[in-house]
Design an enzyme around this catalytic site. Structure first.
Site, short mmCIF file in Angstrom:
data_model
loop_
_atom_site.label_atom_id
_atom_site.label_comp_id
_atom_site.label_asym_id
_atom_site.label_seq_id
_atom_site.Cartn_x
_atom_site.Cartn_y
_atom_site.Cartn_z
N TRP A 1 -10.71 -0.56 -4.70
CA TRP A 1 -9.65 0.82 -4.56
C TRP A 1 -8.49 1.12 -5.11
CZ3 TRP A 1 -11.76 5.68 -2.88
CH2 TRP A 1 -10.92 6.59 -2.41
N SER B 1 0.51 -1.32 0.19
CA SER B 1 -0.38 0.32 0.17
C SER B 1 1.08 1.23 -0.13
CB SER B 1 -0.68 0.14 0.78
OG SER B 1 -1.87 0.84 0.84
N HIS C 1 -7.78 -5.90 0.68
CA HIS C 1 -6.21 -5.15 0.52
C HIS C 1 -5.62 -5.30 1.58
CE1 HIS C 1 -4.09 -1.16 0.07
NE2 HIS C 1 -4.24 -1.04 1.62
N LYS D 1 4.33 1.90 -2.45
CA LYS D 1 4.26 3.38 -2.66
C LYS D 1 6.18 3.74 -2.54
CE LYS D 1 0.08 5.21 -2.04
NZ LYS D 1 -1.20 4.42 -2.82
C1 GTR Z 1 -5.61 4.36 1.57
C2 GTR Z 1 -5.05 5.29 0.51
C3 GTR Z 1 -4.67 4.11 -0.27
C4 GTR Z 1 -3.51 3.66 -0.17
C5 GTR Z 1 -4.17 3.02 1.89
C6 GTR Z 1 -2.75 2.27 2.19
O1 GTR Z 1 -6.59 4.97 2.80
O2 GTR Z 1 -6.63 5.68 0.10
O3 GTR Z 1 -3.65 4.85 -1.30
O4 GTR Z 1 -2.17 3.49 0.36
O5 GTR Z 1 -4.09 3.64 2.37
O6 GTR Z 1 -1.37 2.60 2.53
O7 GTR Z 1 -2.65 0.98 3.18
#
Ligand code: GTR
Length: 415
Positions: A341, A250, A391, A254
């Site tokens: 998402w 996540s 996620h 990045k």
């Molecule tokens: C979310 C965000 C994503 C991702 C995620 C995470 O809220 O929108 O871009 O980075 O967090 O880090 O789990």
């Protein structure tokens, strides 16, 4: 920029038909319209230009190491995890001051391997103690996001926080397969909130690094920390520093991508569910959008990125170009079915559009135009899977990454 009220009512698009038409900047075409046809030209002219564009428009600068950086080995225990592992805890001090900003690294090495081992490296979200119940891990005392199930209270970890994220770090599996694991808490570099930069390295190291806080974003600060862990690993004789795989989930995925773009010592790159601002194409209107991420997390990117909130087509790069910066190193992109998402298709397509650069090196990428079925990984030097579930980073994900590392690192060893 979206107002807070608009952000709260943001309705993500989840219809493929409504993604919109977009044209990606061509990864092998110069601004003057010239086509790049050799890896030499790519490395000499195109690659540095693309990297500079990401620094200017998206993540900000990525400075080198500090002059007085040094390491202190706090503990080495060769009987960790029931004798299977050696656990090292190392503090990286960024300056020579008594109160130097620092970062705590946890390193596990497999005892059954006698030669220097390949290592996975990645930052964690809740402190080193969160990745395992191992009581020998120093409990982080830094600021962290409150989390009831993880027993983070008043923005501090407690004894009950140990092992809170163990499911994301299958340490025993990693060690059993002959790999080491190095991790550090991302909040050691910058606490992840809009004011975090005030106490993080963007402020505390601004003189050392001669860079102003606004010249880089939190993602770049976290990425910078990953390179500093690499600096340590290069000094550790038990580590094969030529075989370090950078990983991240996540937002930390990045950061892993941005670190690997800048620092080619990372020999393999793995990005898990990194979505918007990570692997997913920015130009696709699906799930999280550029405007939305800039609104929710304004501290992650440079302010210039916000100029593209409502005109992403004007952004001089898109994320396939970031993935192309990994070439020719093996790259793994992973998505999850219920993580819409993050736009799994956008993640796949981004990997797909990075292929021409791998081809310059004669390396095969995904080898398919079609997004694969669930849990059917595809590709050679660029590999991709989408698994069931939400996620997260799971044992399934890690097993694929380990197999990918087996293939590429052992090939190198034999050559
Ligand atoms: C979310 C965000 C994503 C991702 C995620 C995470 O809220 O929108 O871009 O980075 O967090 O880090 O789990």
């Amino acid at each position: 920029m979206l107002s807070i009220a608009t952000a709260q009512t943001f309705q993500p698009n989840y219809e493929e038909a409504n993604v919109g038409n977009y044209r990606l900047p061509e990864v092998l075409q110069t601004d003057k319209g010239k086509k790049i046809t050799t890896s030499r030209k790519w490395e000499k002219s195109m690659r540095p230009k693309i990297l500079a564009k990401f620094a200017e428009h998206v993540y900000g600068k990525f400075p080198g190491r500090t002059k007085d950086m040094h390491f202190t080995i706090n503990s080495v225990d060769s009987t960790a995890l029931g004798g299977k592992a050696t656990r090292k805890q190392v503090t990286i001090f960024f300056t020579k001051a008594a109160d130097s900003p620092s970062m705590d690294v946890l390193l596990y090495l497999p005892n059954q391997v006698k030669e220097p081992v390949p290592v996975f490296i990645g930052l964690n979200f809740y402190g080193n103690h969160s990745i395992q119940t191992d009581p020998g891990i120093q409990l982080s005392e830094r600021w962290m996001n409150n989390n009831e199930p993880y027993k983070v209270v008043n923005n501090r970890a407690t004894e009950g926080s140990r092992g809170a994220q163990a499911s994301r770090w299958p340490v025993e599996e990693i060690l059993a397969r002959g790999y080491g694991l190095a991790t550090a808490y991302y909040g050691d570099l910058e606490p992840d909130h809009t004011e975090g930069w005030k106490t993080g390295i963007r402020t505390t190291l601004q003189e050392e690094l001669t860079i102003k806080p606004e010249e880089w974003g939190a993602i770049s600060a976290w990425a910078w920390g990953l390179s500093r862990i690499m600096d340590y690993l290069e000094t550790d004789k038990q580590v094969n520093a030529k075989q370090v795989a950078i990983t991240g989930h996540s937002r930390i995925g990045k950061a892993a991508l941005w670190a690997a773009a800048n620092d080619q010592r990372f020999a393999m790159v793995i990005s898990n569910d990194s979505g918007e601002g990570g692997t997913a194409l920015a130009r696709r209107n699906y799930g999280e959008t550029l405007e939305r991420i800039n609104t929710s997390f304004p501290h992650w990117f440079v302010s210039k990125y916000k100029e593209y909130n409502t005109n992403v087509d004007q952004l001089p790069v898109d994320q396939h170009m970031l993935l192309a910066l990994m070439a020719p190193r093996p790259l793994y992109v992973a998505s999850a079915e219920d993580d819409q998402w993050a736009d799994p298709r956008g993640e796949f397509l981004s990997a797909k559009h990075a292929e021409p650069v791998y081809e310059l090196y004669g390396k095969k990428g995904l080898g398919t135009e079609q997004m694969p079925a669930i849990e059917q990984p595809v590709g050679e030097y660029i590999r991709y899977h989408i698994r069931t579930g939400k996620h997260d980073i799971t044992l399934y994900d890690w097993q694929q990454f380990l197999t990918f590392a087996d293939k590429h690192f052992k090939q190198v060893a034999k050559a």
